[in-house]
Design an enzyme around this catalytic site. Structure first.
Site, PDB file in Angstrom:
ATOM      1  N   ASP A  88      -7.454  -4.742   2.007  1.00 38.33           N
ATOM      2  CA  ASP A  88      -7.256  -5.447   0.729  1.00 38.33           C
ATOM      3  C   ASP A  88      -8.539  -6.164   0.335  1.00 38.33           C
ATOM      4  O   ASP A  88      -9.402  -6.433   1.169  1.00 38.33           O
ATOM      5  CB  ASP A  88      -6.083  -6.436   0.796  1.00 38.33           C
ATOM      6  CG  ASP A  88      -6.305  -7.596   1.772  1.00 38.33           C
ATOM      7  OD1 ASP A  88      -6.855  -7.354   2.871  1.00 38.33           O
ATOM      8  OD2 ASP A  88      -5.932  -8.741   1.445  1.00 38.33           O
ATOM      9  N   GLU A 153      -5.079  -9.654   4.374  1.00 39.08           N
ATOM     10  CA  GLU A 153      -5.962 -10.653   4.984  1.00 39.08           C
ATOM     11  C   GLU A 153      -6.368 -11.697   3.973  1.00 39.08           C
ATOM     12  O   GLU A 153      -6.426 -12.888   4.276  1.00 39.08           O
ATOM     13  CB  GLU A 153      -7.200  -9.975   5.579  1.00 39.08           C
ATOM     14  CG  GLU A 153      -7.987 -10.872   6.539  1.00 39.08           C
ATOM     15  CD  GLU A 153      -9.001 -11.787   5.872  1.00 39.08           C
ATOM     16  OE1 GLU A 153      -9.472 -12.726   6.527  1.00 39.08           O
ATOM     17  OE2 GLU A 153      -9.327 -11.564   4.684  1.00 39.08           O
ATOM     18  N   HIS A 427     -16.348 -12.267  -2.328  1.00 35.88           N
ATOM     19  CA  HIS A 427     -15.416 -13.037  -3.161  1.00 35.88           C
ATOM     20  C   HIS A 427     -15.997 -13.380  -4.539  1.00 35.88           C
ATOM     21  O   HIS A 427     -15.375 -14.080  -5.313  1.00 35.88           O
ATOM     22  CB  HIS A 427     -14.970 -14.349  -2.480  1.00 35.88           C
ATOM     23  CG  HIS A 427     -14.174 -14.132  -1.239  1.00 35.88           C
ATOM     24  ND1 HIS A 427     -13.260 -15.060  -0.772  1.00 35.88           N
ATOM     25  CD2 HIS A 427     -14.117 -13.108  -0.382  1.00 35.88           C
ATOM     26  CE1 HIS A 427     -12.707 -14.608   0.351  1.00 35.88           C
ATOM     27  NE2 HIS A 427     -13.223 -13.412   0.601  1.00 35.88           N
TER      28      HIS A 427
END
Ligand code: BES
Ligand code: MN
Length: 459
Positions: A88, A153, A427
């Site tokens: 993911d 996760e 991110h």
């Protein structure tokens, strides 16, 4: 017979093409609109795992996203390695800041840009190709393999934790290897020996039942935005110390050996400032940058929402305010105890004029270990062979919730060997993976599996 490194070199183009297919699947776990893509991604991983020579592979349903679980047994006396990773990815938001579309992998220079390129698809894929390279060059996989690749996760690993606890006999192994951490600098292979834990909350303050005219009511009714800002402001003091009662009680002091290791690393504060692009660094008084990130707990607002944020000015007293607040924990802080003191502290600080709601999203302990024994000896050698330099041992400020649980539940040594480079935008917009590191990493990991197979993990 072809050697591992010859083989890996000959496969460069195929590896990249396959990786790019993986990166095209938008497996964002936190957004429900991607649910089918997440499943498709699990199936894709399962297929590639079969191709790598793992004979029994299933896509295991959970109340959330599926887990890919594979097993391959080569011999009763061969060591068993559990490989962990996640397929993911984080959301792409803010999308307009990407220079190329996040799910269209794009090569610029030595890098491929895409969401998940480093965290964690690229690194998961390195393991699959390393195993495949071992089989292609050695005729079979060198170790018994258990492969656990999850799809949650980035949202706290709740279902995989259940899976691990329920299936702990099935997951029994001699070592856990994962690649979901960083390299200290490009070309310097790195073994991680500590990760921070975390607790993550959403805090909501509610005042009046709807937004009010800020002139007609302002001054007589508590403003939830002001109230939340005030409370947040009190969570840290002027020295950047968290003020939650008992917060530092269980924190272990850094040992002399850890201090010496930290001081020996080629850390350059100037490039760190450049990497983050902030006007100056800031943190807990009395500690250096690496110490702050690796050995000290902290508290951060991850997001804030309230009132009018559109163009121009609108006079309004908002009816509610929300903040996402997380804490990064270190050994031996207990997430359960921290949760309780955080919640009561927020309620104590909140003024009477607002009601308070607090949700917990995830909680996980920090992890730290001594890198000793045959697993780490083999890892040092394999990394040195793959990268031409001997590895450094570091801690990381990030969290991988399941790692502490692996040590506790399986009692096997855990080796996080990561390949994320500083500045690779995990991110964030424009996440990238260095393709030289990708290929060298496949080579190093293949050698690691081969070495473990030759020598075993006992003694
Ligand atoms: N791979 C990261 C963690 C990481 C990044 C460790 C860089 C070391 C160096 C992982 O995917 C991650 O982001 N984890 C989350 C966990 C959270 C959602 C519970 C994190 O750290 O924010
Ligand atoms: Mn991540």
């Amino acid at each position: 017979m072809t050697s591992i490194d010859e083989y890996v070199r000959s496969q460069r183009q195929r590896y990249e093409e396959e990786l790019f297919d993986f990166l095209r699947i938008p497996s964002v776990s936190t957004e429900t609109r991607y649910r089918d893509d997440v499943r498709r991604c699990a199936e894709w991983v399962a297929d590639r795992t079969r191709e790598a020579g793992v004979s029994s592979v299933e896509v295991v349903d959970t109340p959330g996203h599926p887990i890919v679980y594979g097993e391959h047994h080569v011999a009763d006396d061969a060591p068993t390695v559990l490989v962990y990773g996640h397929y993911d990815v984080q959301p792409v938001d803010p999308e307009d800041l990407w220079d190329s579309p996040p799910f269209e992998p794009t090569v610029r220079g030595d890098r491929v840009y895409a969401r998940g390129a480093t965290d964690n698809k690229g690194q998961v894929f390195m393991h699959l190709k390393a195993l495949e390279a071992c089989r292609e060059t050695g005729g079979r996989l060198p170790v018994n393999v258990k492969l656990l690749i999850e799809g949650e996760e980035e949202i706290g690993s709740v279902n995989v934790e259940k899976f691990l606890v329920e299936q702990k006999d099935r997951l029994a192994c001699d070592a856990v290897i994962l690649s979901d951490t960083g390299m200290f600098e490009k070309g310097l292979p790195t073994i991680t020996v500590g990760l921070r834990g975390m607790v993550y909350f959403e805090v909501r303050f509610r005042g009046p039942f709807s937004d009010l005219h800020s002139g007609v009511y302002g001054g007589a009714v508590e403003n939830p935005a002001n109230a939340l800002a005030t409370v947040i402001g009190r969570l840290k003091d002027d020295d950047h110390r968290v003020t939650i009662p008992g917060f530092y009680e269980a924190v272990r002091a850094i040992t002399d050996q850890e201090g010496a290791n930290l001081a020996s690393l080629p850390f350059d504060e100037g490039s760190y400032v450049e990497e983050v692009g902030a006007p100056a660094l800031a943190g807990e008084e009395g500690f250096g940058t690496l110490e702050r990130v690796w050995f000290r707990p902290t508290l951060d607002v991850n997001g804030l929402l309230s009132g009018f944020t559109g163009e121009g000015a609108k006079t309004v007293l908002p009816s509610k305010a929300m903040a996402k607040i997380s804490m990064r924990l270190v050994p031996d802080q207990d997430p359960v105890a921290i949760r309780a003191s955080f919640e009561s502290y927020i309620r104590e600080l909140a003024p009477e004029g607002v009601s308070v709601e607090i949700d917990l999203f995830n909680a996980g302990r920090a992890w730290a270990a001594d890198p000793e024994g045959p697993l780490f000896t083999a890892a040092e050698e394999a990394l040195e062979a793959g990268f031409g330099r001997s590895p450094v041992f570091i801690r990381e400020g990030g969290s991988i919730p399941i790692v502490a649980l692996f040590s506790e539940t399986l009692g096997a040594p855990v080796a996080p060997i990561g390949f994320a480079l500083p500045g690779c935008n995990l991110h964030a917009p424009n996440e990238w993976l260095d393709l030289d590191v990708f290929h060298d990493g496949i080579d190093a990991l293949a050698r690691l599996y081969a070495l473990i197979g030759e020598r075993g993990l006992s003694g």
